[in-house]
Design a protein around this motif. Structure first.
Motif, PDB file in Angstrom:
ATOM      1  N   ARG A  92      44.057  33.937  43.241  1.00 22.22           N
ATOM      2  CA  ARG A  92      44.402  32.578  42.807  1.00 22.22           C
ATOM      3  C   ARG A  92      44.491  32.546  41.287  1.00 22.22           C
ATOM      4  N   ASN A  93      45.436  31.777  40.770  1.00 22.30           N
ATOM      5  CA  ASN A  93      45.541  31.538  39.332  1.00 22.30           C
ATOM      6  C   ASN A  93      44.638  30.358  38.996  1.00 22.30           C
ATOM      7  N   CYS A  94      43.851  30.499  37.919  1.00 23.72           N
ATOM      8  CA  CYS A  94      42.885  29.460  37.574  1.00 23.72           C
ATOM      9  C   CYS A  94      43.109  28.961  36.144  1.00 23.72           C
ATOM     10  N   TYR A  95      42.874  27.665  35.967  1.00 27.77           N
ATOM     11  CA  TYR A  95      43.070  27.021  34.673  1.00 27.77           C
ATOM     12  C   TYR A  95      41.891  27.259  33.736  1.00 27.77           C
ATOM     13  N   ALA A  98      36.358  30.590  34.330  1.00 21.70           N
ATOM     14  CA  ALA A  98      35.285  30.882  35.287  1.00 21.70           C
ATOM     15  C   ALA A  98      35.784  30.986  36.723  1.00 21.70           C
ATOM     16  N   GLY A  99      37.072  30.713  36.959  1.00 18.19           N
ATOM     17  CA  GLY A  99      37.608  30.802  38.310  1.00 18.19           C
ATOM     18  C   GLY A  99      37.206  29.647  39.212  1.00 18.19           C
ATOM     19  N   LYS A 100      37.004  28.459  38.635  1.00 19.20           N
ATOM     20  CA  LYS A 100      36.590  27.298  39.437  1.00 19.20           C
ATOM     21  C   LYS A 100      37.707  26.275  39.624  1.00 19.20           C
ATOM     22  N   ASP A 101      38.603  26.147  38.679  1.00 25.71           N
ATOM     23  CA  ASP A 101      39.712  25.186  38.757  1.00 25.71           C
ATOM     24  C   ASP A 101      40.993  25.984  39.011  1.00 25.71           C
ATOM     25  N   CYS A 102      41.265  26.238  40.296  1.00 27.04           N
ATOM     26  CA  CYS A 102      42.336  27.173  40.653  1.00 27.04           C
ATOM     27  C   CYS A 102      43.471  26.498  41.419  1.00 27.04           C
ATOM     28  N   GLY A 103      44.630  27.127  41.324  1.00 24.34           N
ATOM     29  CA  GLY A 103      45.809  26.662  42.043  1.00 24.34           C
ATOM     30  C   GLY A 103      45.888  27.272  43.428  1.00 24.34           C
ATOM     31  N   GLY A 104      47.099  27.391  43.935  1.00 24.03           N
ATOM     32  CA  GLY A 104      47.349  27.864  45.299  1.00 24.03           C
ATOM     33  C   GLY A 104      46.873  29.276  45.576  1.00 24.03           C
ATOM     34  N   ILE A 105      46.995  29.649  46.823  1.00 23.20           N
ATOM     35  CA  ILE A 105      46.525  30.952  47.298  1.00 23.20           C
ATOM     36  C   ILE A 105      47.674  31.948  47.341  1.00 23.20           C
ATOM     37  N   TYR A 116      52.524  31.424  33.206  1.00 19.67           N
ATOM     38  CA  TYR A 116      51.106  31.664  32.965  1.00 19.67           C
ATOM     39  C   TYR A 116      50.549  30.934  31.744  1.00 19.67           C
ATOM     40  N   THR A 117      51.347  30.151  31.065  1.00 18.17           N
ATOM     41  CA  THR A 117      50.870  29.467  29.866  1.00 18.17           C
ATOM     42  C   THR A 117      49.594  28.664  30.125  1.00 18.17           C
ATOM     43  N   PRO A 118      49.467  27.916  31.248  1.00 16.39           N
ATOM     44  CA  PRO A 118      48.248  27.137  31.430  1.00 16.39           C
ATOM     45  C   PRO A 118      47.068  27.898  32.061  1.00 16.39           C
ATOM     46  N   TYR A 119      47.276  29.144  32.507  1.00 18.12           N
ATOM     47  CA  TYR A 119      46.216  29.850  33.230  1.00 18.12           C
ATOM     48  C   TYR A 119      45.336  30.673  32.292  1.00 18.12           C
ATOM     49  N   ASN A 120      44.042  30.725  32.634  1.00 19.84           N
ATOM     50  CA  ASN A 120      43.084  31.486  31.835  1.00 19.84           C
ATOM     51  C   ASN A 120      42.366  32.577  32.629  1.00 19.84           C
ATOM     52  N   SER A 121      42.530  32.584  33.943  1.00 17.26           N
ATOM     53  CA  SER A 121      41.894  33.630  34.743  1.00 17.26           C
ATOM     54  C   SER A 121      42.606  33.788  36.075  1.00 17.26           C
ATOM     55  N   ILE A 122      42.293  34.901  36.742  1.00 17.99           N
ATOM     56  CA  ILE A 122      42.775  35.163  38.093  1.00 17.99           C
ATOM     57  C   ILE A 122      41.542  35.420  38.942  1.00 17.99           C
ATOM     58  N   LEU A 123      41.444  34.723  40.062  1.00 15.24           N
ATOM     59  CA  LEU A 123      40.310  34.852  40.966  1.00 15.24           C
ATOM     60  C   LEU A 123      40.703  35.690  42.170  1.00 15.24           C
TER      61      LEU A 123
END
Length: 126
Positions: A92-95, A98-105, A116-123
């Motif tokens: 999941r791509n996360c905003y 910490a991988g808590k505010d994530c988008g789709g699967i 990827y401009t708004p993403y800060n992590s990958i879960l």
């Protein structure tokens, strides 16, 4: 004599069926191994992020292997993510970082292109 011939025929038929099942079983294992191979430079069991929205010469920027949140740095614009994990694991791509505010699967065995401009992590998760 007729009964012996019948028994031999049945035994041969059963042996042939077992051998065919063994060949199918071995073939199935070979296909599973191929499906879990390195694809576009992304090793089996990994989630890979590419420098743009293509396979980029099969050279991913990041390769993630373990479950949990993985920070990404200075990734802007369109990128390709490929989930080459096994066993149905997801990405999941996360905003947040910490991988808590994530988008789709992103399901195993699939890729997609995202901004990827708004993403800060990958879960990565099972």
């Amino acid at each position: 004599m007729r009964q012996i011939r019948s028994t031999i025929t049945k035994t041969a038929t059963v042996a042939t069926a077992l051998a065919a099942g063994l060949v199918l079983s071995i073939g199935g294992s070979a296909n599973a191994t191929q499906a879990a191979a390195t694809i576009h430079g992304c090793p089996s069991g990994a989630v890979c992020l590419y420098p743009d929205d293509s396979w980029s010469g099969d050279k991913p920027t990041y390769k993630f292997y373990s479950y949990g949140a993985h920070k990404i740095y200075n990734q802007y614009g369109m990128k390709r993510i490929f989930n080459n994990q096994t066993g149905g694991a997801i990405a999941r791509n996360c905003y947040d970082s910490a991988g808590k505010d994530c988008g789709g699967i992103q399901r195993a065995g699939t890729y997609a292109d995202y901004n990827y401009t708004p993403y800060n992590s990958i879960l990565l998760a099972p």
